[in-house]
Design a protein around this motif. Structure first.
Motif, short mmCIF file in Angstrom:
data_model
loop_
_atom_site.label_atom_id
_atom_site.label_comp_id
_atom_site.label_asym_id
_atom_site.label_seq_id
_atom_site.Cartn_x
_atom_site.Cartn_y
_atom_site.Cartn_z
N GLU A 141 -52.83 30.98 -26.38
CA GLU A 141 -54.08 30.37 -26.80
C GLU A 141 -55.27 30.98 -26.05
O GLU A 141 -56.35 31.17 -26.62
N ALA A 142 -55.05 31.29 -24.76
CA ALA A 142 -56.15 31.89 -24.00
C ALA A 142 -56.50 33.27 -24.52
O ALA A 142 -57.66 33.71 -24.42
N ALA A 143 -55.56 33.96 -25.11
CA ALA A 143 -55.81 35.32 -25.60
C ALA A 143 -56.35 35.34 -27.02
O ALA A 143 -57.03 36.29 -27.42
N THR A 144 -56.06 34.31 -27.82
CA THR A 144 -56.42 34.35 -29.25
C THR A 144 -57.43 33.32 -29.67
O THR A 144 -57.96 33.41 -30.80
N SER A 145 -57.70 32.31 -28.86
CA SER A 145 -58.61 31.24 -29.30
C SER A 145 -60.06 31.69 -29.23
O SER A 145 -60.41 32.70 -28.60
N ASP A 146 -60.93 30.90 -29.88
CA ASP A 146 -62.36 31.20 -29.92
C ASP A 146 -63.15 30.36 -28.92
O ASP A 146 -64.39 30.27 -29.03
#
Length: 354
Positions: free
Chosen positions: A288-293
């Protein structure tokens, strides 16, 4: 000459009788002693299948001749202060074997089952240079015990069926093990059928729950976890819950061999579900830290938390794994298993040192 020959002949006869008398008397004495020993053992065996012996009884009935019977002796330490869990478990199986012999057609005066407790016959342990319990030894009717007369407990376990096979191999006395009835299985089966019947009765008009994939998946997962946790191995082999070193008092929860385990290890494996959940949660946070906005600050927090969860729980998992497999080449980053929390026991399977 004839008058002289009669006294000479009488003297020769008396001399022969005098020479044979002590030998015949000694043989009769041996037979009487043997008969007394067998009668004594049969009397005790009729009251209790396993005869408890101290040092005097062991030397007189097992070691001293004459003897035309075999004696299976269990050397154990059953007193509570000895804290020998394996001894109690082995004693239960030994009692089942002896009772099966006592109340069957195999009952004979050619074999007896006895027990020597360390606190009642420590001199016997010293005489045999024995420093561990439980130990099973067959004392044959003729000669001294050979190597095969000592039961290989670490290899064969202490189940009554395994002991019966060993007894048949050493004494040619075949014992059919008869266990007391165990109603736990039928009761659990009856309870399960009652629950299923109740659900069908309450929801007879709507059986869609039987086609619920989530319910069946959860049941299958529980079954797989039960099988892989080691609970079936515990049920079959009957290991102790843990091992307490009698010299240091230190409790060991993990066995040092990959070929055995303690019951406590099953509970530790169940905890691995939460460990795996922590590792999975850490991986999810990293993803989530790599892909979230979200903003950069929250993503950094999620990244740090994810890395921390993965390192912490995976390090603990590797620490316990290395306790079982000493040749494992990878080391954890954090030593989560500290001395005194989970201690590795030496590779001695189910034998409590005295």
């Amino acid at each position: 000459m004839a008058a002289l020959s009669v006294p000479v002949l009488l003297g020769a006869v008396l001399l022969l009788l005098g020479c044979r008398g002590p030998g015949a008397e000694g043989q009769r004495r041996k037979e009487m002693v043997l008969s007394e020993k067998v009668n004594q053992l049969m009397e005790w065996a009729s009251k209790r299948s396993v005869i408890r012996m101290n040092g005097d009884k062991f030397r007189r009935l097992v070691k001293a001749p004459p003897r035309n019977y075999s004696v299976i002796v269990m050397f154990t330490a059953l007193q509570p202060h000895r804290q020998c869990v394996v001894c109690k478990q082995a004693d239960e199986e030994y009692q089942i074997l002896a009772n099966s012999w006592r109340y069957s057609s195999a009952f004979t005066n050619k074999i007896f089952f006895a027990m020597v407790d360390f606190d009642e016959g420590s001199d016997v342990f010293q005489m045999l240079n024995m420093n561990s319990a439980p130990t099973f030894i067959n004392f044959p009717a003729k000669g001294k015990p050979k190597r095969g007369d000592t039961y290989e407990l670490q290899v064969r376990g202490f189940a009554a069926e395994q002991l019966a096979r060993w007894v048949a191999d050493r004494t040619d006395v075949h014992i059919r093990v008869i266990r007391p009835p165990n109603y736990a299985g039928p009761l659990m089966l009856g309870l399960l059928l009652a629950v299923i019947g109740g659900l069908v009765y309450l929801r007879g008009s709507n059986l869609d729950f039987l086609y619920n994939k989530t319910g069946w998946a959860f049941a299958a997962l529980c079954f797989v976890l039960a099988m892989t946790s080691g609970q079936m191995w515990n049920h079959i082999r009957g290991p102790p819950y843990a091992h307490k070193n009698p010299h240091t008092g230190q409790v060991n929860y993990i066995h040092g061999s990959s070929q055995a385990q303690f019951v406590a290890e099953t509970h530790i494996v169940l905890l691995f579900m939460f460990v795996d959940g922590g590792v999975t949660l850490g991986m999810v946070l990293l993803h989530e830290a790599a892909t979230s906005d979200m903003d950069v600050g929250k993503r950094k927090i999620m990244c740090i938390a994810g890395i921390g969860l993965v390192v912490l729980f995976f390090s603990w998992l590797l620490s316990v794994f290395r306790s079982k497999y000493h040749g494992y080449p990878y080391r954890p980053k954090l030593k989560c298993v500290e001395e005194g929390t989970i201690v590795v026991v030496e590779q001695k399977i189910q034998v409590q040192d005295l």
